[in-house]
Design a protein around this motif. Structure first.
Motif, short mmCIF file in Angstrom:
data_model
loop_
_atom_site.label_atom_id
_atom_site.label_comp_id
_atom_site.label_asym_id
_atom_site.label_seq_id
_atom_site.Cartn_x
_atom_site.Cartn_y
_atom_site.Cartn_z
N GLU A 5 26.03 -7.91 -23.83
CA GLU A 5 25.39 -8.42 -25.04
C GLU A 5 24.01 -8.95 -24.69
N HIS A 6 23.02 -8.51 -25.44
CA HIS A 6 21.64 -8.95 -25.24
C HIS A 6 21.21 -9.81 -26.42
N ALA A 23 15.37 -3.39 -38.18
CA ALA A 23 16.71 -2.80 -38.28
C ALA A 23 16.65 -1.29 -38.15
N GLY A 24 15.57 -0.70 -38.66
CA GLY A 24 15.39 0.74 -38.56
C GLY A 24 15.26 1.23 -37.12
N VAL A 25 14.61 0.44 -36.27
CA VAL A 25 14.49 0.80 -34.85
C VAL A 25 15.89 0.89 -34.23
N ASN A 32 24.09 -0.95 -32.98
CA ASN A 32 24.45 -1.92 -33.99
C ASN A 32 23.85 -3.29 -33.66
N ILE A 33 23.34 -3.96 -34.66
CA ILE A 33 22.95 -5.36 -34.51
C ILE A 33 24.19 -6.18 -34.80
N ARG A 34 24.67 -6.93 -33.80
CA ARG A 34 25.92 -7.68 -33.94
C ARG A 34 25.73 -8.99 -34.70
N LEU A 51 18.41 -11.78 -32.60
CA LEU A 51 19.48 -10.81 -32.84
C LEU A 51 20.22 -10.52 -31.55
N THR A 52 21.46 -10.12 -31.70
CA THR A 52 22.25 -9.71 -30.55
C THR A 52 22.70 -8.27 -30.75
#
Length: 164
Positions: A5-6, A23-25, A32-34, A51-52
């Motif tokens: 997880e980053h 979000a598009g990137v 997935n953005i968690r 974001l993670t």
């Protein structure tokens, strides 16, 4: 390369559409953005997005480069392995029964939770901790009757070296 997880912190111009482009990137690469938290900084023209996402190091480096190319991005920092303070906020709605009341109140004190609302048989807890601890606290309270839960996901701030 290992997937982990980053936690990525972005400072962005506070403009419409910025979040959509970020979000598009991620979606264009199939990641997935968690979790996602967005708020203004002390400068109302700049927002911080935390974001993670679960990915390997190569992916994160590629994402950082792509995000840096977006017009309204001020900075991108992967806080995963650098000194920083990471927290998330979780609010839990918990049904309490008389036979569990004492144990629940003791656990609230032990975990450092805060009661933000309470009725005879229901209470709402506020928990602020790192992600592992909030997960452990939720797991502890689940058998007692968690009826609602909401969490922010990680937020983080780079830990400045002393003397700065």
């Amino acid at each position: 390369m290992a997937v982990q997880e980053h936690i990525i912190s972005l400072l962005v111009n506070n403009q419409p559409g910025v979040l959509s482009r970020i979000a598009g990137v991620f979606s264009s690469k199939g990641y997935n953005i968690r979790s996602l938290c967005v708020a203004e900084t002390t400068n109302p023209d700049v927002s911080r997005i935390t974001l993670t996402s679960r990915a390997d190091r190569d992916f994160t480096d590629k994402i950082k480069k792509q995000l840096d190319r977006l017009v309204d991005i001020v900075s991108v920092t992967d806080l995963t392995d650098i000194p920083s303070v990471k927290r998330e906020l979780m609010i839990i709605g918990l049904r309490i029964k008389e036979e569990n009341r004492r144990e629940i109140l003791r656990a609230i004190d032990l975990f450092g939770c805060k009661i933000v609302a309470m009725d005879e048989d229901y209470l709402i807890l506020e928990v602020t901790a790192n992600t592992d601890k909030t997960a452990a606290i939720l797991k502890f309270f689940e058998p007692f009757g968690v009826e609602e839960m909401n969490r922010t996901g990680a937020i983080a701030v780079f830990r400045q070296p002393s003397g700065r």
